[in-house]
Write an enzyme that holds these catalytic residues in place. Structure first.
Site, short mmCIF file in Angstrom:
data_model
loop_
_atom_site.label_atom_id
_atom_site.label_comp_id
_atom_site.label_asym_id
_atom_site.label_seq_id
_atom_site.Cartn_x
_atom_site.Cartn_y
_atom_site.Cartn_z
N HIS A 1 1.32 71.78 75.68
CA HIS A 1 1.73 71.30 74.36
C HIS A 1 3.24 71.47 74.26
CE1 HIS A 1 2.05 70.61 70.09
NE2 HIS A 1 0.78 70.28 70.05
N ARG B 1 -4.42 63.76 77.80
CA ARG B 1 -5.18 63.50 76.56
C ARG B 1 -4.27 63.06 75.42
NH1 ARG B 1 -6.45 66.84 71.97
NH2 ARG B 1 -5.38 68.58 72.98
N GLN C 1 -5.12 72.55 64.66
CA GLN C 1 -4.27 72.31 63.49
C GLN C 1 -4.27 70.84 63.09
OE1 GLN C 1 -0.32 73.79 64.29
NE2 GLN C 1 -0.96 75.91 64.39
N GLY C 2 -3.80 69.99 64.03
CA GLY C 2 -3.48 68.59 63.72
C GLY C 2 -4.62 67.83 63.07
N GLY C 3 -5.77 67.73 63.78
CA GLY C 3 -6.91 67.04 63.20
C GLY C 3 -7.74 66.28 64.20
N ALA D 1 -18.24 71.76 69.65
CA ALA D 1 -19.21 71.07 70.52
C ALA D 1 -20.57 71.73 70.41
CB ALA D 1 -18.72 71.07 71.97
N GLU E 1 0.36 61.47 65.08
CA GLU E 1 0.74 62.39 66.15
C GLU E 1 1.22 61.60 67.35
OE1 GLU E 1 -2.49 65.15 66.85
OE2 GLU E 1 -2.28 66.02 64.86
N GLY F 1 -18.12 76.72 69.52
CA GLY F 1 -17.05 75.89 68.94
C GLY F 1 -17.66 74.62 68.38
N ASP G 1 -14.79 79.92 81.72
CA ASP G 1 -16.07 80.43 82.22
C ASP G 1 -17.06 79.31 82.57
OD1 ASP G 1 -14.82 82.75 81.45
OD2 ASP G 1 -16.21 83.24 79.83
N ARG H 1 2.32 63.42 74.90
CA ARG H 1 2.61 64.81 75.19
C ARG H 1 3.18 65.10 76.56
NH1 ARG H 1 -2.34 68.00 72.60
NH2 ARG H 1 -1.61 67.33 70.58
N HIS I 1 -2.12 74.23 77.02
CA HIS I 1 -2.82 73.91 75.77
C HIS I 1 -4.24 73.40 75.98
CE1 HIS I 1 -3.21 72.73 71.60
NE2 HIS I 1 -3.41 71.45 71.94
P1 FAD Z 1 -14.23 76.01 71.84
O1 FAD Z 1 -13.98 75.65 70.46
O2 FAD Z 1 -13.15 76.66 72.60
O3 FAD Z 1 -15.51 76.96 71.88
C1 FAD Z 1 -15.90 77.56 73.09
C2 FAD Z 1 -16.94 78.62 72.78
O4 FAD Z 1 -17.53 79.09 73.98
C3 FAD Z 1 -16.37 79.85 72.08
O5 FAD Z 1 -17.29 80.21 71.10
C4 FAD Z 1 -16.35 80.90 73.19
O6 FAD Z 1 -16.43 82.22 72.74
C5 FAD Z 1 -17.59 80.52 73.96
N1 FAD Z 1 -17.62 80.97 75.35
C6 FAD Z 1 -16.73 80.71 76.34
N2 FAD Z 1 -17.14 81.28 77.49
C7 FAD Z 1 -18.31 81.90 77.22
C8 FAD Z 1 -19.21 82.68 77.99
N3 FAD Z 1 -19.01 82.96 79.29
N4 FAD Z 1 -20.31 83.19 77.39
C9 FAD Z 1 -20.54 82.96 76.07
N5 FAD Z 1 -19.72 82.24 75.28
C10 FAD Z 1 -18.62 81.72 75.87
N6 FAD Z 1 -7.78 69.22 69.43
C11 FAD Z 1 -7.80 68.20 68.57
O7 FAD Z 1 -8.49 67.20 68.81
N7 FAD Z 1 -7.04 68.25 67.44
C12 FAD Z 1 -6.26 69.31 67.12
O8 FAD Z 1 -5.63 69.32 66.08
C13 FAD Z 1 -6.20 70.40 68.02
N8 FAD Z 1 -5.41 71.46 67.78
C14 FAD Z 1 -5.47 72.53 68.62
C15 FAD Z 1 -4.72 73.66 68.31
C16 FAD Z 1 -4.80 74.80 69.09
C17 FAD Z 1 -4.00 76.02 68.78
C18 FAD Z 1 -5.69 74.79 70.22
C19 FAD Z 1 -5.82 76.01 71.09
C20 FAD Z 1 -6.40 73.65 70.55
C21 FAD Z 1 -6.30 72.52 69.75
N9 FAD Z 1 -7.03 71.38 70.03
C22 FAD Z 1 -7.03 70.33 69.17
C23 FAD Z 1 -7.99 71.36 71.13
C24 FAD Z 1 -9.40 71.63 70.56
O9 FAD Z 1 -9.30 72.61 69.56
C25 FAD Z 1 -10.37 72.11 71.60
O10 FAD Z 1 -10.32 71.30 72.74
C26 FAD Z 1 -11.78 72.07 71.02
O11 FAD Z 1 -11.83 72.85 69.86
C27 FAD Z 1 -12.77 72.57 72.03
O12 FAD Z 1 -14.00 72.74 71.38
P2 FAD Z 1 -15.21 73.31 72.21
O13 FAD Z 1 -16.36 73.41 71.29
O14 FAD Z 1 -15.37 72.53 73.46
O15 FAD Z 1 -14.73 74.77 72.69
C1 SIN Z 2 -1.56 69.68 67.34
O1 SIN Z 2 -1.85 69.90 66.16
O2 SIN Z 2 -0.44 69.39 67.75
C2 SIN Z 2 -2.65 69.79 68.34
C3 SIN Z 2 -3.36 68.52 68.41
C4 SIN Z 2 -4.17 68.42 69.66
O3 SIN Z 2 -4.15 69.30 70.53
O4 SIN Z 2 -4.82 67.38 69.81
#
Ligand code: FAD
Ligand code: SIN
Length: 547
Positions: A244, A386, A46-48, A15, A116, A13, A223, A290, A351
Site C-alpha cells: 500500500h 488488485r 478503511q476505504g470500502g 469471508a 480510490e 473475517g 496460515d 497502487r 498490504h
Molecule cells: P480476514 O478478515 O483477515 O480474516 C481472517 C480470519 O482467519 C481471522 O479471523 C483470523 O484470526 C483467522 N485465522 C487465520 N489463520 C488462522 C488459523 N490458523 N486458525 C484459525 N483462525 C485463523 N480491502 C478492501 O476491499 N477495501 C478496503 O478498504 C480495505 N482496507 C484495508 C485496510 C487495512 C488496514 C487492511 C489490513 C486491509 C484492507 N483491505 C481492504 C483488505 C481486506 O480488508 C482484506 O483482504 C479482507 O478483509 C480479507 O478478509 P478475509 O475474510 O479473507 O480475511
Molecule cells: C484503503 O483504504 O486505502 C485500502 C483499500 C484497499 O486495500 O482496498
C-alpha cells in the site's frame, strides 16, 4: 477430543462470517478463529467496497478498471462475476445490518460513493473510514445467537486432515486428495482437537506479517496458504504482494494505514520540499493504481535519500476531512499531526496478497471437500495487482459462490464417511521454552523479506533472501518436530514457508509485471509470461505447474 460438523469454516473475517450465515441454513457450522472473533484484516479495512451504483458508472467500466490494474493476468470470467454480483452482495450486507455512509442531500438516500486509485468512477461504498469494523460488527451481530453456528475463539488450525496426515498414498492426479477437517489447537488449554467436517472452508485471510512493515494485524501469517500447500493444493501468484503506498511514517505508528480514499478525496502526494510528483509517473497522478504509486514513492525516496514523502490534505475543507476520515484524523493527532493543517509523512508497507490457494469460480480448490474464499484464495480477479476495494467485494462474492455450489450439489452429494483419523501425535516433543528463538527467527525473516523481496527486486537480492530463508526453514522444521506446539511456533512455521514460496515464485517469473518488479527483467514479457505462477507440493517437493 473429536468434534464432527457439517461445515468447518476456518477464519472469522468477512469471508468466513458471510458464508457461515448462509451455510447455517443447511447444517451445523463451526467457525474456528485464532484470536477473539473480530480480530481480522476485515476489522481494519478503511476505504470500502467497490461496486457499481452510480448513474455514470457501469459494469463494463468497473470490469475495465479491474483488468487494467491487474496488468494482463486477471481471469476475465472471474472479474465479470465479481463486478456483476457486486451490488447484490453489498445490499445483502445492508440486509444483515451494515450501515454504509449515505448521501444526505438526496431525496432517496443513496450510498455516498468514494473514489480510490485506479477507479475511473466514484464507486466505493464505505462507512466513513471505518468500513471494515462496521461490516465485521454487523456480521458478528447477525450470527450471534444463530442456533446452527458455533464460534470457537482462541482456536488455531494447525493442518488440514487429508491423506498426507493419514499416511495414505494420495496419488498424483489433481482431485485425488480429500479433506476431512483440521487439527486445531485450543490455545488456552494447549490441547489439540480433531475437527472432522463434511466440508471445510479456508477463510484465513492474508500474510502481510511475512514483511517487517505491514498494514496487516498480527493474525495475518499466511496460515491458510501454508496448510493448503502442505496438503498438496495448487497455490498461485505469490510474487504479487501488494504494497500500500501510504502508511503513516512514525516510529510508534505501526504502519497505520492512510486510506487511498484520502487521495480520492483530493489529497496529493508530494516530495519533502512540497512538489507533487505523481504526474511524472501516470496520467491519473496521485490516483494511479497502487503498484504504480508504491513504485513511484520508492523511486522518489531513493532519489533523494529520504525516509518518507508527504500526503498533503491541507488544501481540502477541514470540516469535511474530519467528518469523512474521523479515525485517520484522530490517529494522526495522537502523533501530533493535524492532517487538516500539516502534510502527512507516509511510506509504503506490505498490504495484500494477490495470490493464494487456487480456486475456481465456485470457490472449489483441487482438494475434494475443500473450498476457499477471501484473501487466502486466488480466484483470478486480481491478476498481478488488485484494484483498490475489490478485496472485501471478492470475499462476499466468492463466499456466496461457495454457498451456491454447496446448495446446487447437495442432492447429489453423498455424506463423506471419515477414515479412521489418528489423534494428534505429540510423542517425542518437549516444551523447550525457547520463545526467544521464535521471535528472533520471525524478525529475521520479516526484515530480509522487506529488504530483499520488496517493491524492487533483483536476482541477487532474491538469491540472498532464499539462502537465508532456506536455512531458517530447515531449522524451524527441525525445531517443530521436537517441540510442543504453541501459537508462536505454528505461526513461525507458516511465515517461513510463505517467505520461501514467495521468493521461489518471484524467482520463477522472469519479467516485471504489476506488483512484481525486478531490475534483471525490467519489462513485461507477454510472449512468455502472460500466465499465472502456479506451484504445488508434490511428494514433499515444491513443483511449478507448467502453464
Ligand atoms: P480476514 O478478515 O483477515 O480474516 C481472517 C480470519 O482467519 C481471522 O479471523 C483470523 O484470526 C483467522 N485465522 C487465520 N489463520 C488462522 C488459523 N490458523 N486458525 C484459525 N483462525 C485463523 N480491502 C478492501 O476491499 N477495501 C478496503 O478498504 C480495505 N482496507 C484495508 C485496510 C487495512 C488496514 C487492511 C489490513 C486491509 C484492507 N483491505 C481492504 C483488505 C481486506 O480488508 C482484506 O483482504 C479482507 O478483509 C480479507 O478478509 P478475509 O475474510 O479473507 O480475511
Ligand atoms: C484503503 O483504504 O486505502 C485500502 C483499500 C484497499 O486495500 O482496498
Amino acid at each position: 477430543m473429536n468434534i464432527e460438523t457439517d461445515f468447518l469454516i476456518i477464519g472469522s473475517g468477512i469471508a468466513g462470517l458471510s458464508l457461515a450465515l448462509k451455510l447455517a441454513e443447511h447444517g451445523q457450522v463451526i467457525i474456528i478463529t485464532k484470536k477473539e472473533r473480530a480480530e481480522s484484516n476485515t476489522n481494519y479495512a478503511q476505504g470500502g467496497i467497490a461496486a457499481v451504483f452510480a448513474p455514470n458508472d457501469s459494469f463494463a467500466i468497473h470490469i475495465d478498471d479491474t483488468l487494467k490494474a491487474g496488468a494482463g493476468l486477471c481471469d476475465i470470467a472471474a472479474v465479470e462475476l465479481l463486478v456483476k454480483e457486486g451490488p447484490a452482495r453489498v445490499n445483502e450486507l445492508v440486509k444483515w445490518g451494515t450501515h454504509f455512509s449515505k448521501k444526505k442531500d438526496e431525496a432517496q438516500p443513496i450510498f455516498d460513493l468514494g473514489r480510490e486509485g485506479g477507479h475511473s468512477r466514484n464507486r466505493i461504498v464505505h462507512a466513513r473510514d471505518l468500513t471494515g469494523r462496521e461490516v465485521e460488527q454487523s456480521l458478528l451481530a447477525a450470527l450471534k445467537s444463530h442456533p446452527n453456528i458455533s464460534v470457537y475463539e482462541q482456536h488455531f488450525a494447525i493442518d488440514l486432515i487429508t491423506e498426507h496426515h493419514l499416511y495414505l498414498n494420495r496419488g498424483s492426479n489433481p482431485g485425488s486428495i480429500h479433506c476431512w477437517g483440521a487439527y486445531v489447537l485450543n490455545i488456552p488449554t494447549n490441547t489439540v482437537h480433531t475437527v472432522l467436517a463434511q466440508t471445510t472452508i479456508l477463510a484465513t485471510g492474508g500474510c502481510g506479517q511475512v514483511y517487517l512493515h505491514t498494514t496487516n494485524p498480527k493474525i495475518a501469517t499466511g496460515d491458510g496458504i501454508a496448510m493448503a500447500y502442505r496438503a498438496g493444493a495448487q497455490i498461485a501468484n505469490l510474487e504479487f504482494m501488494q504494497f500500500h503506498p501510504t502508511t503513516l511514517y512514525h516510529p510508534e505508528a505501526d504502519s497505520f494505514l492512510i486510506s487511498e480514499a484520502v487521495r480520492g478525496f483530493g489529497a496529493v502526494l508530494k516530495t519533502q520540499d512540497g512538489k507533487p510528483f505523481m504526474e511524472q509517473y501516470h496520467s491519473m497522478g496521485s490516483l494511479a493504481p497502487r503498484d504504480v504509486v508504491a513504485k513511484a514513492i520508492d523511486t522518489e525516496l531513493k532519489k533523494y535519500g529520504h525516509d518518507y514523502v508527504y500526503l498533503d490534505a491541507t488544501s481540502l475543507d477541514a470540516t469535511q476531512v474530519k467528518h469523512r476520515f474521523p479515525n485517520i484524523y484522530k490517529n494522526c493527532l495522537c502523533y501530533n499531526i493535524d492532517i487538516t493543517k500539516q502534510p502527512i509523512p507516509v511510506v509504503p508497507a506490505a498490504h495484500y496478497m494477490c495470490g493464494g490457494v487456487v480456486s475456481d469460480l465456485r470457490g472449489r480448490t483441487d482438494i475434494q471437500n475443500l473450498y476457499t474464499c477471501g484473501e487466502v484464495s486466488c480466484t483470478g480477479v486480481h491478476g498481478a495487482n488488485r484494484l483498490a476495494s475489490n478485496s472485501l467485494l471478492e470475499a462476499v462474492v466468492f463466499s456466496h459462490q461457495i454457498y451456491v455450489d454447496i446448495t446446487d450439489s447437495r442432492s447429489n452429494r453423498e455424506q463423506a464417511t471419515f477414515p479412521p483419523v489418528p489423534a494428534w501425535n505429540a510423542e517425542g516433543t518437549f516444551n523447550q521454552e525457547e520463545w526467544i528463538l521464535i521471535e528472533h527467527d520471525k524478525m529475521e525473516i520479516q526484515r530480509l523479506m522487506w529488504d530483499y523481496v520488496g517493491i524492487v527486486r533483483s536476482n541477487l537480492r532474491l538469491q540472498r533472501a532464499l539462502r537465508r530463508v532456506e536455512l531458517i526453514y530447515r531449522e524451524v522444521e527441525n525445531f517443530y518436530k521436537k517441540t510442543t506446539i504453541t501459537e508462536g511456533l505454528l505461526e513461525l512455521r507458516n511465515i517461513v514457508l510463505l517467505a520461501k514460496l514467495i521468493i521461489k515464485s518471484a524467482q520463477y517469473r522472469k519479467e516485471s509485471r504489476g506488483l512484481h518488479f525486478t531490475t534483471d527483467y525490467p519489462n513485461v514479457d507477454d510472449k512468455n509470461w502472460k500466465h499465472d505462477t502456479v506451484l504445488t507440493n508434490l511428494n514433499n517437493k515444491l513443483t511449478f505447474v507448467e502453464k
